[in-house]
Design an enzyme around this catalytic site. Structure first.
Site, PDB file in Angstrom:
ATOM      1  N   PRO A   2       2.052  27.482  41.867  1.00 16.81           N
ATOM      2  CA  PRO A   2       1.628  26.098  42.118  1.00 16.81           C
ATOM      3  C   PRO A   2       2.279  25.143  41.131  1.00 16.81           C
ATOM      4  O   PRO A   2       2.560  25.494  40.005  1.00 16.81           O
ATOM      5  CB  PRO A   2       0.113  26.145  41.897  1.00 16.81           C
ATOM      6  CG  PRO A   2      -0.143  27.365  41.103  1.00 16.81           C
ATOM      7  CD  PRO A   2       0.967  28.317  41.382  1.00 16.81           C
ATOM      8  N   GLU A   3       2.512  23.929  41.595  1.00 18.35           N
ATOM      9  CA  GLU A   3       3.057  22.900  40.730  1.00 18.35           C
ATOM     10  C   GLU A   3       1.945  22.389  39.817  1.00 18.35           C
ATOM     11  O   GLU A   3       0.764  22.498  40.132  1.00 18.35           O
ATOM     12  CB  GLU A   3       3.588  21.744  41.582  1.00 18.35           C
ATOM     13  CG  GLU A   3       4.593  22.142  42.641  1.00 18.35           C
ATOM     14  CD  GLU A   3       5.993  22.403  42.082  1.00 18.35           C
ATOM     15  OE1 GLU A   3       6.302  21.904  40.994  1.00 18.35           O
ATOM     16  OE2 GLU A   3       6.756  23.117  42.750  1.00 18.35           O
TER      17      GLU A   3
END
Ligand code: ZN
Length: 264
Positions: A2-3
């Site tokens: 995930p960012e």
């Protein structure tokens, strides 16, 4: 993976549900957590540090999760059906009127109160690009110290700076007109600073919108990116064909325009 903006939004949601609440039940597939007698304790706060989520309890202990590719935190009402298989639940924090459930995270560990602030892994992370308080000099120095790595690998190295995943890597380097395949040694200090500032601006923009729709371009929802997942399509700036190249030990995909991104 995930960012960083997703993680900050998750932390915000969990904090809203858990902070200042008393744990009535804690379940975990990790024996050290299942037997830690966390029930009865208050949750102090939930924060994100780069791609790590930290849940602090009133006795100083900290639950650290890193979600990597497949992990996620969900919030449920009591009795509500889980959206992922129950056997993937690694931790369940029940505060009575809500449950926070961590699924499939590869890293789930409980830090003792005396070691929470001196944890080797957490202290070794580079500055998180998202919070207001941010040490830009440290992030730029950390990036430039990764001389023999390609720039595409370096910006995702969490010991230098924290928060950039595949999307922001590709989009930031395109906007900075930097070739992701070049080595970090080829970067000037100004270029490194430009990368750090652009990545921070994009991450913060998408964190503060508080929506799952992420954009790095003009806000058009059907095509929110400049280069990410657009290999084979025309560059929005020069019209030439965009490419994808896998980089590093994990073969992470990097999207770029060979024409616009010819420096350094
Ligand atoms: Zn181009």
């Amino acid at each position: 993976m995930p960012e960083g903006d997703t993680l900050h939004r998750t932390a915000h949601t969990l904090n809203r549900v858990l902070a200042k609440q008393r744990l009535v039940r804690v379940q975990s597939s990790v024996p050290a957590i299942a037997h830690a007698e966390l029930a009865g304790h208050l949750v102090e706060e939930v924060t994100a540090l780069g791609k790590n989520l930290l849940i602090r309890f009133d006795d100083g202990r900290v639950l650290h999760t890193h979600l990597k590719m497949r992990g996620s935190w969900h919030v449920y009402r009591p009795g509500e059906r889980f959206q992922r298989p129950e056997h993937q639940a690694r931790v369940v924090l029940d505060v009575g009127d809500a449950l926070a459930v961590c699924f499939a995270a590869p890293t789930v560990r409980l830090l003792a109160a005396h070691s929470a602030n001196s944890d080797e892994y957490l202290n070794g992370l580079g500055p998180d690009l998202i919070p207001d308080e941010f040490d830009e000099h440290k992030a730029v120095t950390g990036l430039l110290a990764l001389g023999q790595l390609s720039i595409g690998e370096a910006v995702m190295t969490q010991t230098a700076l924290s928060g950039i995943g595949n999307i922001y890597k590709s989009e930031t380097l395109f906007l900075c007109q930097i070739n992701p395949l070049s080595l970090v040694t080829a970067l000037s200090v100004d270029q490194a600073q430009g990368i750090v500032r652009k990545a921070r601006a994009l991450l913060r923009l998408n964190t503060h919108t508080m929506s799952n729709r992420r954009t790095t371009t003009t806000g058009k929802s059907d095509s929110p990116y400049w280069v990410y997942k657009r290999s084979g399509k025309a560059c929005r700036v020069c019209g030439h064909v965009l490419r994808m190249q896998r980089q590093g030990a994990l073969h992470r995909s990097t999207y770029f325009c060979p024409t616009c991104q010819s420096s350094p």
